[in-house]
Design a protein around this motif. Structure first.
Motif, PDB file in Angstrom:
ATOM      1  N   VAL A   1       0.836  -1.207   0.000  1.00  0.00           N
ATOM      2  CA  VAL A   1       0.000   0.000   0.000  1.00  0.00           C
ATOM      3  C   VAL A   1       0.865   1.249   0.000  1.00  0.00           C
ATOM      4  N   ASN A   2       1.956   1.216   0.758  1.00  0.00           N
ATOM      5  CA  ASN A   2       2.836   2.377   0.844  1.00  0.00           C
ATOM      6  C   ASN A   2       3.514   2.632  -0.497  1.00  0.00           C
ATOM      7  N   PRO A   3       3.511   3.865  -1.010  1.00  0.00           N
ATOM      8  CA  PRO A   3       4.131   4.135  -2.312  1.00  0.00           C
ATOM      9  C   PRO A   3       5.641   3.925  -2.329  1.00  0.00           C
ATOM     10  N   THR A   4       6.295   3.966  -1.114  1.00  0.00           N
ATOM     11  CA  THR A   4       7.739   3.713  -1.109  1.00  0.00           C
ATOM     12  C   THR A   4       8.004   2.236  -1.309  1.00  0.00           C
ATOM     13  N   PRO A   5       9.042   1.874  -2.049  1.00  0.00           N
ATOM     14  CA  PRO A   5       9.322   0.455  -2.299  1.00  0.00           C
ATOM     15  C   PRO A   5       9.522  -0.306  -0.988  1.00  0.00           C
ATOM     16  N   PRO A   6       9.047  -1.532  -0.895  1.00  0.00           N
ATOM     17  CA  PRO A   6       9.242  -2.339   0.316  1.00  0.00           C
ATOM     18  C   PRO A   6      10.718  -2.590   0.573  1.00  0.00           C
ATOM     19  N   THR A   7      11.121  -2.517   1.836  1.00  0.00           N
ATOM     20  CA  THR A   7      12.525  -2.722   2.184  1.00  0.00           C
ATOM     21  C   THR A   7      12.672  -3.910   3.120  1.00  0.00           C
ATOM     22  N   ALA A   8      13.845  -4.507   3.086  1.00  0.00           N
ATOM     23  CA  ALA A   8      14.117  -5.700   3.877  1.00  0.00           C
ATOM     24  C   ALA A   8      13.991  -5.399   5.367  1.00  0.00           C
ATOM     25  N   GLY A   9      13.328  -6.295   6.095  1.00  0.00           N
ATOM     26  CA  GLY A   9      13.208  -6.189   7.541  1.00  0.00           C
ATOM     27  C   GLY A   9      12.155  -5.224   8.040  1.00  0.00           C
ATOM     28  N   ALA A  10      11.469  -4.512   7.136  1.00  0.00           N
ATOM     29  CA  ALA A  10      10.484  -3.504   7.560  1.00  0.00           C
ATOM     30  C   ALA A  10       9.091  -4.122   7.630  1.00  0.00           C
ATOM     31  N   TRP A  11       8.239  -3.484   8.424  1.00  0.00           N
ATOM     32  CA  TRP A  11       6.825  -3.861   8.430  1.00  0.00           C
ATOM     33  C   TRP A  11       6.140  -3.196   7.254  1.00  0.00           C
ATOM     34  N   GLU A  12       5.245  -3.921   6.619  1.00  0.00           N
ATOM     35  CA  GLU A  12       4.605  -3.422   5.408  1.00  0.00           C
ATOM     36  C   GLU A  12       3.106  -3.698   5.450  1.00  0.00           C
ATOM     37  N   GLN A  13       2.337  -2.755   4.906  1.00  0.00           N
ATOM     38  CA  GLN A  13       0.910  -3.013   4.721  1.00  0.00           C
ATOM     39  C   GLN A  13       0.683  -3.435   3.269  1.00  0.00           C
ATOM     40  N   TYR A  14       0.106  -4.601   3.093  1.00  0.00           N
ATOM     41  CA  TYR A  14      -0.179  -5.144   1.767  1.00  0.00           C
ATOM     42  C   TYR A  14      -1.687  -5.234   1.553  1.00  0.00           C
ATOM     43  N   THR A  15      -2.069  -5.309   0.297  1.00  0.00           N
ATOM     44  CA  THR A  15      -3.465  -5.546  -0.063  1.00  0.00           C
ATOM     45  C   THR A  15      -3.514  -6.669  -1.097  1.00  0.00           C
ATOM     46  N   MET A  16      -4.310  -7.691  -0.809  1.00  0.00           N
ATOM     47  CA  MET A  16      -4.532  -8.758  -1.774  1.00  0.00           C
ATOM     48  C   MET A  16      -5.801  -8.425  -2.552  1.00  0.00           C
ATOM     49  N   ARG A  17      -5.683  -8.302  -3.893  1.00  0.00           N
ATOM     50  CA  ARG A  17      -6.819  -7.992  -4.754  1.00  0.00           C
ATOM     51  C   ARG A  17      -7.265  -9.267  -5.462  1.00  0.00           C
TER      52      ARG A  17
END
Length: 220
Positions: A34-50
């Motif tokens: 969801v976040n416009p910044t590219p996902p980075t290793a070890g970080a928490w991320e919000q994803y969306t499954m479509r």
């Protein structure tokens, strides 16, 4: 006149074939950050499954296999759906089960969740299994470019500034920044853009072919 009709049918068939290919590419289960910044290793991320429903029966269950190195954490509750997690062969499995009508034909739904990215950069693949009411199961586990591709996310190396921010995130926030406003393009890729452009050009060329054919017949 017959020759013109043949040319029209050939041009229209080509355009429809291209449009069919485009719809096949666009209509698959994808997992996107969801976040416009590219996902980075070890970080928490919000994803969306479509999840789109591309059959005549509704989708009633989706099973997502979490990639190795990724840790599924929280999910956003969706009315009409229950969520359960399990472990199979060392892999974390998340299941969304419909309690109502599910996803109707021609519609799609989005299922947001939070997960931690793997500690090392690289590509991660999200294998998904889509269950329809009639018992059909579509396995989205193939490589990119196949008929049923799995979704792929590129994980980049974390910069020192990013790592410092992640390490100092207060407990309980999961390290997730405020999600960006959703856009119409959810999961839209360059390949999708190219195919859509080719489809539009094919339709325009079919129209021009028809116009020239009619003009030539009138001139006779």
């Amino acid at each position: 006149m017959r020759q013109s009709l043949k040319q029209l049918l050939a041009a229209t068939g080509g355009a429809l074939g291209t449009m069919a290919a485009a719809s096949t590419v666009l209509a698959h289960v994808v997992v996107i950050p969801v976040n416009p910044t590219p996902p980075t290793a070890g970080a928490w991320e919000q994803y969306t499954m479509r999840v789109p429903c591309e059959r005549t029966d509704p989708t009633v269950k989706i099973v997502l296999k979490i990639p190795q190195g990724v840790q599924f954490d929280d999910y956003e509750p969706i009315p009409g759906w229950t969520v359960s997690t399990s472990q199979t062969g060392g892999s974390q499995i998340v299941t969304w089960q419909a309690t109502g009508n599910g996803i109707a034909p021609g519609q799609f739904m989005q299922f947001p969740f939070i997960a931690s990215n793997p500690s090392t950069p690289g590509n991660i693949a999200w294998d998904a299994y889509q269950y329809y009411k009639d018992g059909t199961i579509v396995t989205w586990t193939g490589p990119t470019g196949s008929a049923t591709p799995h979704s792929v996310t590129q994980i980049l190396s974390a910069s020192p500034a990013t790592s410092a921010t992640s390490d100092t995130t207060p407990a309980g926030t999961s390290g997730v920044s405020a999600p960006a406003a959703p856009t119409w393009s959810a999961g839209w890729t360059m390949a999708d853009t190219v195919i859509l452009t080719v489809s539009i050009v094919s339709i325009l060329l079919s129209g021009l072919a028809l116009a020239f054919a009619l003009r030539r017949d009138n001139a006779r």
